[in-house]
Design an enzyme around this catalytic site. Sequence first.
Site, mmCIF file in Angstrom:
data_model
loop_
_atom_site.group_PDB
_atom_site.id
_atom_site.type_symbol
_atom_site.label_atom_id
_atom_site.label_comp_id
_atom_site.label_asym_id
_atom_site.label_seq_id
_atom_site.Cartn_x
_atom_site.Cartn_y
_atom_site.Cartn_z
ATOM 1 N N SER A 270 -8.286 -0.238 2.795
ATOM 2 C CA SER A 270 -9.277 1.190 3.800
ATOM 3 C C SER A 270 -10.102 1.391 3.237
ATOM 4 O O SER A 270 -10.701 2.344 3.784
ATOM 5 C CB SER A 270 -6.804 1.498 3.893
ATOM 6 O OG SER A 270 -6.896 1.797 2.586
ATOM 7 N N HIS A 300 -2.186 -5.888 4.251
ATOM 8 C CA HIS A 300 -1.793 -4.576 3.482
ATOM 9 C C HIS A 300 -1.403 -3.311 3.065
ATOM 10 O O HIS A 300 -0.368 -3.318 2.622
ATOM 11 C CB HIS A 300 -3.396 -3.580 3.917
ATOM 12 C CG HIS A 300 -4.643 -2.325 3.241
ATOM 13 N ND1 HIS A 300 -3.950 -1.896 2.035
ATOM 14 C CD2 HIS A 300 -5.042 -1.688 3.680
ATOM 15 C CE1 HIS A 300 -4.712 -0.911 1.619
ATOM 16 N NE2 HIS A 300 -5.650 -0.757 2.473
ATOM 17 N N HIS A 346 -0.246 -8.498 -7.639
ATOM 18 C CA HIS A 346 -1.205 -6.916 -7.540
ATOM 19 C C HIS A 346 -2.355 -8.299 -7.543
ATOM 20 O O HIS A 346 -2.660 -8.408 -8.521
ATOM 21 C CB HIS A 346 -1.043 -6.204 -7.858
ATOM 22 C CG HIS A 346 -2.212 -4.625 -7.149
ATOM 23 N ND1 HIS A 346 -2.693 -5.114 -8.307
ATOM 24 C CD2 HIS A 346 -1.870 -4.453 -6.524
ATOM 25 C CE1 HIS A 346 -3.268 -3.973 -7.089
ATOM 26 N NE2 HIS A 346 -2.527 -3.442 -6.609
ATOM 27 N N ARG A 355 3.195 3.352 -9.881
ATOM 28 C CA ARG A 355 3.790 3.624 -8.599
ATOM 29 C C ARG A 355 5.037 2.986 -7.747
ATOM 30 O O ARG A 355 6.173 4.477 -7.597
ATOM 31 C CB ARG A 355 3.066 3.389 -7.290
ATOM 32 C CG ARG A 355 1.455 3.957 -7.701
ATOM 33 C CD ARG A 355 0.285 3.690 -6.660
ATOM 34 N NE ARG A 355 0.291 2.380 -6.213
ATOM 35 C CZ ARG A 355 -0.586 1.928 -5.158
ATOM 36 N NH1 ARG A 355 -0.935 2.205 -4.299
ATOM 37 N NH2 ARG A 355 -0.373 -0.062 -5.790
ATOM 38 N N ASP A 401 4.612 -1.250 -2.987
ATOM 39 C CA ASP A 401 5.563 -2.012 -1.887
ATOM 40 C C ASP A 401 6.816 -1.991 -2.196
ATOM 41 O O ASP A 401 7.857 -2.193 -0.879
ATOM 42 C CB ASP A 401 4.844 -2.930 -1.257
ATOM 43 C CG ASP A 401 2.792 -2.066 -0.427
ATOM 44 O OD1 ASP A 401 2.831 -1.295 -0.023
ATOM 45 O OD2 ASP A 401 2.604 -3.300 -1.387
#
Length: 464
Positions: A270, A300, A346, A355, A401
Amino acid sequence: MSLRTAIRHSRSLSLSAFGARFASSAAKLPTLKERLAQLIPAEIENVKAIRAEHGKKAFGQVTVDQVYGGMRGLPALLWDGSVLDAEEGIRFRGKTIPDCQQLLPKAIGGSEPLPEALFWLLLTGEVPTQEQVQELSKDWAARAAIPEFVEELIDRCPGTLHPMSQFSLAVTALNHDSAFAKAYAEGISKKDYWGPTFDDSMDLIAKLPNIAGRIYRNVYGRGKLPAIESTKDYSWNLANLLGFADNEAFVELLRLYLTIHSDHEGGNVSAHTGKLVGSALSDPFLAYGAALNGLAGPLHGLANQEVLVWLRKMQGKIGVNASDDDVKEYVWSTLKSGQVVPGYGHAVLRKTDPRYTAQRDFALKHLPSDPLFRLVGQIYNIVPGILLDAGKAKNPWPNVDAHSGVLLTYYGLDQMQFYTVLFGVSRALGVTAQLIWDRALGAPLERPKSYSSTAIKHMFESQK
Protein backbone atom coordinates in the site's frame (compact mmCIF):
# COMPACT_ATOMS: atom_id res chain seq x y z
CA MET A 1 -8.38 50.28 49.55
CA SER A 2 -9.24 47.46 51.98
CA LEU A 3 -7.07 44.38 52.30
CA ARG A 4 -9.79 42.18 50.73
CA THR A 5 -10.14 44.58 47.80
CA ALA A 6 -6.38 44.68 47.34
CA ILE A 7 -6.20 40.89 47.28
CA ARG A 8 -8.99 40.71 44.69
CA HIS A 9 -7.22 43.37 42.61
CA SER A 10 -3.92 41.48 42.86
CA ARG A 11 -5.58 38.21 41.81
CA SER A 12 -7.24 39.98 38.90
CA LEU A 13 -3.91 41.34 37.71
CA SER A 14 -2.29 37.92 38.09
CA LEU A 15 -5.02 36.20 36.11
CA SER A 16 -4.84 38.90 33.45
CA ALA A 17 -1.09 38.46 33.20
CA PHE A 18 -1.49 34.64 33.02
CA GLY A 19 -4.12 35.03 30.31
CA ALA A 20 -1.88 37.38 28.35
CA ARG A 21 1.05 34.97 28.65
CA PHE A 22 -1.13 32.05 27.59
CA ALA A 23 -2.55 34.00 24.65
CA SER A 24 0.95 35.03 23.63
CA SER A 25 2.16 31.44 23.89
CA ALA A 26 -0.85 30.08 22.02
CA ALA A 27 -0.39 32.69 19.27
CA LYS A 28 3.15 31.45 18.71
CA LEU A 29 2.11 27.83 18.20
CA PRO A 30 2.11 27.19 14.46
CA THR A 31 -0.47 25.09 12.70
CA LEU A 32 0.73 21.88 11.10
CA LYS A 33 0.92 23.48 7.67
CA GLU A 34 2.78 26.51 9.04
CA ARG A 35 5.28 24.30 10.85
CA LEU A 36 5.80 22.22 7.75
CA ALA A 37 6.47 25.36 5.70
CA GLN A 38 9.16 26.29 8.25
CA LEU A 39 10.79 22.85 8.00
CA ILE A 40 10.79 22.34 4.23
CA PRO A 41 13.66 24.73 3.23
CA ALA A 42 16.07 23.16 5.72
CA GLU A 43 15.14 19.63 4.63
CA ILE A 44 15.67 20.52 0.97
CA GLU A 45 19.19 21.66 1.87
CA ASN A 46 19.69 18.51 3.96
CA VAL A 47 18.78 16.30 0.99
CA LYS A 48 21.10 18.28 -1.28
CA ALA A 49 23.93 17.79 1.18
CA ILE A 50 23.29 14.04 1.50
CA ARG A 51 23.25 13.61 -2.27
CA ALA A 52 26.36 15.74 -2.73
CA GLU A 53 28.34 13.69 -0.18
CA HIS A 54 26.90 10.22 -0.69
CA GLY A 55 25.06 10.31 -4.02
CA LYS A 56 27.51 8.08 -5.89
CA LYS A 57 27.85 5.50 -3.13
CA ALA A 58 26.14 2.11 -3.42
CA PHE A 59 23.87 0.50 -0.84
CA GLY A 60 24.97 -2.92 -2.05
CA GLN A 61 24.69 -5.46 -4.81
CA VAL A 62 21.39 -6.33 -6.48
CA THR A 63 21.03 -10.07 -6.95
CA VAL A 64 19.06 -11.96 -9.54
CA ASP A 65 17.12 -13.60 -6.70
CA GLN A 66 15.93 -10.15 -5.59
CA VAL A 67 14.69 -9.40 -9.10
CA TYR A 68 12.71 -12.65 -9.19
CA GLY A 69 11.77 -12.48 -5.49
CA GLY A 70 9.61 -9.38 -5.51
CA MET A 71 12.52 -6.99 -4.84
CA ARG A 72 12.58 -8.34 -1.27
CA GLY A 73 15.05 -6.36 0.79
CA LEU A 74 16.15 -4.21 -2.14
CA PRO A 75 16.99 -0.66 -0.91
CA ALA A 76 15.33 1.57 -3.47
CA LEU A 77 12.92 4.00 -1.80
CA LEU A 78 13.07 7.17 0.28
CA TRP A 79 10.58 7.02 3.16
CA ASP A 80 10.97 9.49 6.01
CA GLY A 81 8.06 8.65 8.28
CA SER A 82 9.20 5.29 9.58
CA VAL A 83 11.95 2.70 9.37
CA LEU A 84 11.46 -0.99 10.13
CA ASP A 85 14.35 -2.62 11.96
CA ALA A 86 14.54 -6.41 11.91
CA GLU A 87 15.24 -6.56 15.65
CA GLU A 88 13.60 -3.43 17.09
CA GLY A 89 10.52 -3.27 14.91
CA ILE A 90 8.96 -0.08 13.60
CA ARG A 91 10.16 3.37 14.59
CA PHE A 92 8.12 6.43 13.72
CA ARG A 93 10.60 9.26 13.09
CA GLY A 94 13.02 7.41 15.34
CA LYS A 95 10.49 6.70 18.09
CA THR A 96 9.35 3.21 19.07
CA ILE A 97 5.72 2.35 19.73
CA PRO A 98 6.30 2.51 23.53
CA ASP A 99 7.96 5.90 23.00
CA CYS A 100 4.90 7.10 21.10
CA GLN A 101 2.55 5.74 23.74
CA GLN A 102 4.45 7.69 26.36
CA LEU A 103 5.22 10.93 24.53
CA LEU A 104 2.33 11.67 22.18
CA PRO A 105 -0.69 13.62 23.45
CA LYS A 106 -3.74 11.62 24.46
CA ALA A 107 -7.44 12.30 24.83
CA ILE A 108 -8.57 13.64 28.19
CA GLY A 109 -8.82 10.61 30.45
CA GLY A 110 -7.30 8.35 27.78
CA SER A 111 -4.08 6.37 27.83
CA GLU A 112 -3.45 5.68 24.13
CA PRO A 113 -1.83 8.17 21.72
CA LEU A 114 -4.05 10.15 19.38
CA PRO A 115 -3.57 9.44 15.65
CA GLU A 116 -3.60 13.19 15.08
CA ALA A 117 -0.46 13.42 17.18
CA LEU A 118 1.22 10.66 15.22
CA PHE A 119 0.41 12.36 11.91
CA TRP A 120 2.08 15.52 13.23
CA LEU A 121 5.11 13.44 14.21
CA LEU A 122 5.23 11.69 10.81
CA LEU A 123 5.20 15.02 8.98
CA THR A 124 7.50 17.08 11.17
CA GLY A 125 9.55 14.66 13.25
CA GLU A 126 8.33 16.60 16.30
CA VAL A 127 6.02 15.74 19.17
CA PRO A 128 3.13 18.23 19.08
CA THR A 129 1.56 19.95 22.05
CA GLN A 130 -1.89 19.07 23.33
CA GLU A 131 -3.19 22.34 21.90
CA GLN A 132 -1.76 21.64 18.45
CA VAL A 133 -3.35 18.21 18.42
CA GLN A 134 -6.70 19.62 19.48
CA GLU A 135 -6.56 22.14 16.66
CA LEU A 136 -5.73 19.37 14.20
CA SER A 137 -8.75 17.39 15.45
CA LYS A 138 -10.95 20.43 14.86
CA ASP A 139 -9.45 20.96 11.40
CA TRP A 140 -10.17 17.39 10.37
CA ALA A 141 -13.70 17.61 11.76
CA ALA A 142 -14.29 20.78 9.74
CA ARG A 143 -13.13 19.05 6.54
CA ALA A 144 -15.02 15.79 7.18
CA ALA A 145 -18.10 16.28 4.97
CA ILE A 146 -18.09 14.30 1.73
CA PRO A 147 -19.68 15.56 -1.50
CA GLU A 148 -23.27 14.58 -2.09
CA PHE A 149 -22.40 12.70 -5.28
CA VAL A 150 -19.91 10.55 -3.32
CA GLU A 151 -22.62 9.79 -0.76
CA GLU A 152 -24.91 8.73 -3.61
CA LEU A 153 -22.10 6.69 -5.16
CA ILE A 154 -21.66 4.75 -1.92
CA ASP A 155 -25.40 4.37 -1.38
CA ARG A 156 -25.86 2.91 -4.85
CA CYS A 157 -23.26 0.19 -4.30
CA PRO A 158 -24.85 -3.23 -3.80
CA GLY A 159 -24.37 -4.70 -0.33
CA THR A 160 -22.59 -7.62 -1.98
CA LEU A 161 -19.76 -5.35 -3.20
CA HIS A 162 -16.81 -5.79 -0.84
CA PRO A 163 -16.48 -2.85 1.61
CA MET A 164 -12.89 -2.32 0.47
CA SER A 165 -14.00 -1.96 -3.16
CA GLN A 166 -16.55 0.64 -2.09
CA PHE A 167 -13.90 2.41 -0.01
CA SER A 168 -11.45 2.62 -2.90
CA LEU A 169 -14.20 3.78 -5.24
CA ALA A 170 -15.26 6.61 -2.94
CA VAL A 171 -11.68 7.77 -2.25
CA THR A 172 -10.89 7.88 -5.97
CA ALA A 173 -14.06 9.91 -6.62
CA LEU A 174 -12.87 12.61 -4.19
CA ASN A 175 -10.41 13.55 -6.92
CA HIS A 176 -13.30 15.62 -8.33
CA ASP A 177 -12.40 18.40 -5.88
CA SER A 178 -8.64 17.99 -5.75
CA ALA A 179 -6.79 21.19 -4.88
CA PHE A 180 -3.60 19.80 -6.42
CA ALA A 181 -5.24 18.82 -9.71
CA LYS A 182 -6.75 22.30 -9.97
CA ALA A 183 -3.49 24.06 -9.07
CA TYR A 184 -1.50 21.94 -11.54
CA ALA A 185 -3.96 22.76 -14.34
CA GLU A 186 -3.48 26.45 -13.53
CA GLY A 187 0.32 26.18 -13.78
CA ILE A 188 1.51 26.13 -10.17
CA SER A 189 5.29 26.26 -9.64
CA LYS A 190 6.96 22.95 -8.76
CA LYS A 191 8.34 24.39 -5.54
CA ASP A 192 4.77 25.01 -4.38
CA TYR A 193 3.41 21.52 -5.20
CA TRP A 194 3.48 20.53 -1.56
CA GLY A 195 0.86 23.13 -0.53
CA PRO A 196 -2.17 21.78 -2.42
CA THR A 197 -0.87 18.24 -1.82
CA PHE A 198 -1.05 19.01 1.90
CA ASP A 199 -4.58 20.37 1.55
CA ASP A 200 -5.73 17.31 -0.42
CA SER A 201 -4.11 15.01 2.13
CA MET A 202 -5.82 16.78 5.01
CA ASP A 203 -9.15 16.55 3.20
CA LEU A 204 -8.58 12.88 2.42
CA ILE A 205 -7.75 11.91 6.00
CA ALA A 206 -10.63 13.98 7.35
CA LYS A 207 -13.22 12.41 5.06
CA LEU A 208 -12.22 8.77 5.55
CA PRO A 209 -14.30 8.22 8.73
CA ASN A 210 -17.46 9.50 7.01
CA ILE A 211 -16.81 7.25 4.02
CA ALA A 212 -16.00 4.23 6.20
CA GLY A 213 -18.99 4.85 8.45
CA ARG A 214 -21.40 5.18 5.53
CA ILE A 215 -20.15 1.94 3.99
CA TYR A 216 -20.40 0.12 7.32
CA ARG A 217 -23.95 1.25 8.01
CA ASN A 218 -25.10 0.51 4.46
CA VAL A 219 -23.60 -2.96 4.26
CA TYR A 220 -24.46 -4.08 7.78
CA GLY A 221 -27.81 -2.27 8.19
CA ARG A 222 -26.83 -0.06 11.10
CA GLY A 223 -29.14 2.86 10.35
CA LYS A 224 -28.59 6.57 9.77
CA LEU A 225 -25.11 8.07 9.95
CA PRO A 226 -24.57 10.53 12.85
CA ALA A 227 -22.89 13.89 12.36
CA ILE A 228 -19.21 14.57 13.00
CA GLU A 229 -18.71 16.29 16.35
CA SER A 230 -16.19 19.11 16.15
CA THR A 231 -15.23 18.91 19.82
CA LYS A 232 -14.25 15.25 19.63
CA ASP A 233 -11.07 13.62 18.38
CA TYR A 234 -10.70 11.69 15.13
CA SER A 235 -10.96 8.21 16.65
CA TRP A 236 -14.02 9.08 18.72
CA ASN A 237 -15.79 10.36 15.62
CA LEU A 238 -14.88 7.21 13.70
CA ALA A 239 -16.16 5.05 16.56
CA ASN A 240 -19.36 7.10 16.66
CA LEU A 241 -19.92 6.72 12.91
CA LEU A 242 -19.55 2.97 13.33
CA GLY A 243 -21.93 2.97 16.31
CA PHE A 244 -19.44 2.18 19.10
CA ALA A 245 -18.66 5.55 20.70
CA ASP A 246 -20.57 4.71 23.88
CA ASN A 247 -17.80 2.22 24.75
CA GLU A 248 -14.78 4.24 25.81
CA ALA A 249 -12.55 1.16 25.78
CA PHE A 250 -13.38 0.61 22.10
CA VAL A 251 -12.57 4.25 21.36
CA GLU A 252 -9.23 3.76 23.10
CA LEU A 253 -8.66 0.64 21.01
CA LEU A 254 -9.29 2.65 17.83
CA ARG A 255 -6.78 5.27 18.93
CA LEU A 256 -4.19 2.55 19.41
CA TYR A 257 -5.19 0.69 16.23
CA LEU A 258 -5.03 3.76 13.98
CA THR A 259 -1.69 4.77 15.46
CA ILE A 260 0.16 1.46 15.13
CA HIS A 261 -1.24 0.63 11.66
CA SER A 262 -0.49 4.08 10.21
CA ASP A 263 2.94 3.45 8.71
CA HIS A 264 5.35 0.56 8.21
CA GLU A 265 8.10 2.10 6.06
CA GLY A 266 7.78 2.43 2.29
CA GLY A 267 8.25 -1.04 0.86
CA ASN A 268 4.90 -2.60 1.76
CA VAL A 269 2.35 -2.81 -1.06
CA SER A 270 0.00 0.00 0.00
CA ALA A 271 2.76 2.45 0.89
CA HIS A 272 4.82 1.74 -2.20
CA THR A 273 1.76 1.93 -4.46
CA GLY A 274 0.74 5.29 -3.06
CA LYS A 275 4.25 6.65 -3.52
CA LEU A 276 4.58 5.23 -7.03
CA VAL A 277 1.25 6.58 -8.29
CA GLY A 278 1.91 9.90 -6.57
CA SER A 279 5.24 10.16 -8.40
CA ALA A 280 3.25 10.58 -11.63
CA LEU A 281 1.78 13.73 -9.98
CA SER A 282 -1.52 11.97 -9.52
CA ASP A 283 -3.25 13.78 -6.67
CA PRO A 284 -3.45 12.19 -3.20
CA PHE A 285 -6.98 10.88 -3.82
CA LEU A 286 -5.91 8.96 -6.93
CA ALA A 287 -2.67 7.82 -5.31
CA TYR A 288 -4.37 6.58 -2.17
CA GLY A 289 -7.21 4.96 -4.09
CA ALA A 290 -4.54 2.86 -5.80
CA ALA A 291 -2.87 2.14 -2.47
CA LEU A 292 -6.17 0.85 -1.09
CA ASN A 293 -6.47 -1.61 -3.96
CA GLY A 294 -3.10 -3.04 -2.94
CA LEU A 295 -4.09 -3.09 0.71
CA ALA A 296 -7.16 -5.17 -0.18
CA GLY A 297 -5.03 -8.14 -1.22
CA PRO A 298 -4.90 -11.35 0.86
CA LEU A 299 -1.13 -11.02 1.33
CA HIS A 300 -1.45 -7.53 2.81
CA GLY A 301 -4.50 -6.06 4.51
CA LEU A 302 -6.63 -9.21 4.63
CA ALA A 303 -4.18 -11.06 6.88
CA ASN A 304 -5.96 -10.25 10.17
CA GLN A 305 -9.18 -11.61 8.70
CA GLU A 306 -7.43 -14.86 7.81
CA VAL A 307 -6.08 -15.14 11.37
CA LEU A 308 -9.57 -14.79 12.82
CA VAL A 309 -11.00 -17.41 10.44
CA TRP A 310 -8.23 -19.82 11.47
CA LEU A 311 -8.84 -19.16 15.18
CA ARG A 312 -12.58 -19.75 14.79
CA LYS A 313 -11.95 -23.01 12.97
CA MET A 314 -9.59 -24.08 15.75
CA GLN A 315 -12.17 -23.29 18.42
CA GLY A 316 -14.78 -25.23 16.48
CA LYS A 317 -12.47 -28.23 16.25
CA ILE A 318 -10.87 -28.40 19.72
CA GLY A 319 -13.27 -26.36 21.85
CA VAL A 320 -13.13 -23.05 23.70
CA ASN A 321 -10.95 -24.11 26.63
CA ALA A 322 -8.62 -26.49 24.86
CA SER A 323 -5.40 -27.79 26.40
CA ASP A 324 -1.94 -26.87 25.14
CA ASP A 325 -1.62 -30.34 23.67
CA ASP A 326 -4.82 -29.87 21.69
CA VAL A 327 -3.55 -26.55 20.36
CA LYS A 328 -0.21 -28.10 19.40
CA GLU A 329 -1.93 -30.92 17.55
CA TYR A 330 -4.12 -28.45 15.62
CA VAL A 331 -1.13 -26.31 14.66
CA TRP A 332 0.77 -29.35 13.42
CA SER A 333 -2.27 -30.46 11.41
CA THR A 334 -2.36 -27.01 9.78
CA LEU A 335 1.29 -27.28 8.74
CA LYS A 336 1.02 -30.89 7.58
CA SER A 337 -1.90 -29.98 5.33
CA GLY A 338 0.39 -27.58 3.45
CA GLN A 339 -1.03 -24.40 4.99
CA VAL A 340 0.73 -21.68 6.96
CA VAL A 341 -0.07 -20.48 10.45
CA PRO A 342 -1.59 -17.06 9.71
CA GLY A 343 -0.24 -14.09 11.62
CA TYR A 344 3.19 -15.61 12.22
CA GLY A 345 6.37 -14.62 10.42
CA HIS A 346 7.24 -11.34 8.72
CA ALA A 347 9.22 -10.30 5.65
CA VAL A 348 11.54 -8.08 7.70
CA LEU A 349 11.01 -8.57 11.45
CA ARG A 350 13.02 -11.18 13.30
CA LYS A 351 11.27 -10.82 16.65
CA THR A 352 7.74 -10.39 17.99
CA ASP A 353 6.14 -7.43 16.23
CA PRO A 354 5.96 -4.50 18.71
CA ARG A 355 2.50 -3.77 17.29
CA TYR A 356 1.44 -7.25 18.43
CA THR A 357 2.88 -6.53 21.88
CA ALA A 358 1.02 -3.22 22.14
CA GLN A 359 -2.26 -4.96 21.34
CA ARG A 360 -1.50 -7.80 23.74
CA ASP A 361 -0.86 -5.28 26.52
CA PHE A 362 -4.19 -3.62 25.70
CA ALA A 363 -5.96 -6.99 25.89
CA LEU A 364 -4.32 -7.87 29.20
CA LYS A 365 -5.65 -4.59 30.57
CA HIS A 366 -9.16 -4.65 29.11
CA LEU A 367 -10.15 -8.25 28.29
CA PRO A 368 -7.83 -10.69 30.11
CA SER A 369 -10.50 -13.40 30.47
CA ASP A 370 -11.84 -13.38 26.92
CA PRO A 371 -11.70 -16.96 25.57
CA LEU A 372 -10.45 -15.93 22.14
CA PHE A 373 -7.71 -13.79 23.67
CA ARG A 374 -6.69 -16.67 25.93
CA LEU A 375 -6.40 -18.85 22.82
CA VAL A 376 -4.22 -16.21 21.17
CA GLY A 377 -2.02 -16.27 24.28
CA GLN A 378 -1.71 -20.06 24.09
CA ILE A 379 -0.74 -19.84 20.44
CA TYR A 380 1.82 -17.14 21.26
CA ASN A 381 3.52 -19.54 23.68
CA ILE A 382 3.26 -22.60 21.43
CA VAL A 383 3.56 -21.70 17.74
CA PRO A 384 7.11 -20.25 17.58
CA GLY A 385 8.61 -23.49 18.91
CA ILE A 386 6.61 -25.59 16.46
CA LEU A 387 7.61 -23.41 13.50
CA LEU A 388 11.27 -23.66 14.48
CA ASP A 389 11.01 -27.44 14.84
CA ALA A 390 9.27 -27.69 11.48
CA GLY A 391 11.84 -25.45 9.78
CA LYS A 392 8.99 -23.38 8.36
CA ALA A 393 10.11 -19.88 9.24
CA LYS A 394 13.26 -17.87 9.83
CA ASN A 395 11.05 -15.66 11.96
CA PRO A 396 8.52 -17.70 13.92
CA TRP A 397 7.16 -14.76 15.91
CA PRO A 398 3.71 -13.14 15.65
CA ASN A 399 3.06 -10.00 13.62
CA VAL A 400 0.40 -7.34 14.06
CA ASP A 401 -2.29 -9.36 12.27
CA ALA A 402 -2.15 -12.16 14.84
CA HIS A 403 -4.02 -9.98 17.33
CA SER A 404 -6.07 -7.12 15.88
CA GLY A 405 -9.12 -9.11 14.77
CA VAL A 406 -9.55 -10.61 18.23
CA LEU A 407 -9.75 -7.16 19.82
CA LEU A 408 -12.26 -5.81 17.31
CA THR A 409 -14.41 -8.92 17.68
CA TYR A 410 -14.46 -8.61 21.47
CA TYR A 411 -16.12 -5.20 21.25
CA GLY A 412 -18.72 -6.36 18.75
CA LEU A 413 -17.17 -5.28 15.47
CA ASP A 414 -17.13 -8.81 14.13
CA GLN A 415 -17.73 -8.10 10.42
CA MET A 416 -14.35 -9.33 9.20
CA GLN A 417 -14.70 -8.00 5.66
CA PHE A 418 -14.68 -4.50 7.13
CA TYR A 419 -11.37 -4.85 8.94
CA THR A 420 -9.32 -3.84 5.91
CA VAL A 421 -11.31 -0.60 5.68
CA LEU A 422 -10.16 0.29 9.20
CA PHE A 423 -6.61 -0.54 8.12
CA GLY A 424 -7.17 1.78 5.14
CA VAL A 425 -8.27 4.66 7.37
CA SER A 426 -5.08 4.24 9.37
CA ARG A 427 -2.55 3.73 6.57
CA ALA A 428 -3.59 7.05 4.98
CA LEU A 429 -1.60 8.85 7.68
CA GLY A 430 1.71 7.36 6.61
CA VAL A 431 1.12 7.43 2.86
CA THR A 432 -0.06 11.03 2.71
CA ALA A 433 2.75 12.23 4.98
CA GLN A 434 5.26 10.85 2.48
CA LEU A 435 3.34 12.19 -0.52
CA ILE A 436 3.54 15.68 0.96
CA TRP A 437 7.30 15.38 1.49
CA ASP A 438 7.81 13.89 -1.98
CA ARG A 439 6.23 16.96 -3.53
CA ALA A 440 8.14 19.30 -1.20
CA LEU A 441 11.46 17.67 -2.10
CA GLY A 442 10.69 17.49 -5.81
CA ALA A 443 10.77 13.68 -5.96
CA PRO A 444 10.84 12.51 -9.59
CA LEU A 445 8.71 10.02 -11.46
CA GLU A 446 9.65 6.50 -10.34
CA ARG A 447 10.98 4.44 -13.22
CA PRO A 448 13.06 1.41 -12.21
CA LYS A 449 14.73 -0.67 -14.90
CA SER A 450 13.25 -4.06 -15.76
CA TYR A 451 14.77 -7.07 -17.52
CA SER A 452 13.34 -10.13 -19.23
CA SER A 453 14.40 -13.64 -18.22
CA THR A 454 16.13 -13.96 -21.59
CA ALA A 455 18.04 -10.73 -21.06
CA ILE A 456 19.18 -11.88 -17.61
CA LYS A 457 20.45 -15.18 -19.02
CA HIS A 458 22.32 -13.40 -21.83
CA MET A 459 23.79 -10.88 -19.40
CA PHE A 460 25.54 -13.57 -17.39
CA GLU A 461 26.36 -15.82 -20.33
CA SER A 462 28.35 -12.94 -21.82
CA GLN A 463 30.42 -12.78 -18.62
CA LYS A 464 31.62 -16.39 -18.90
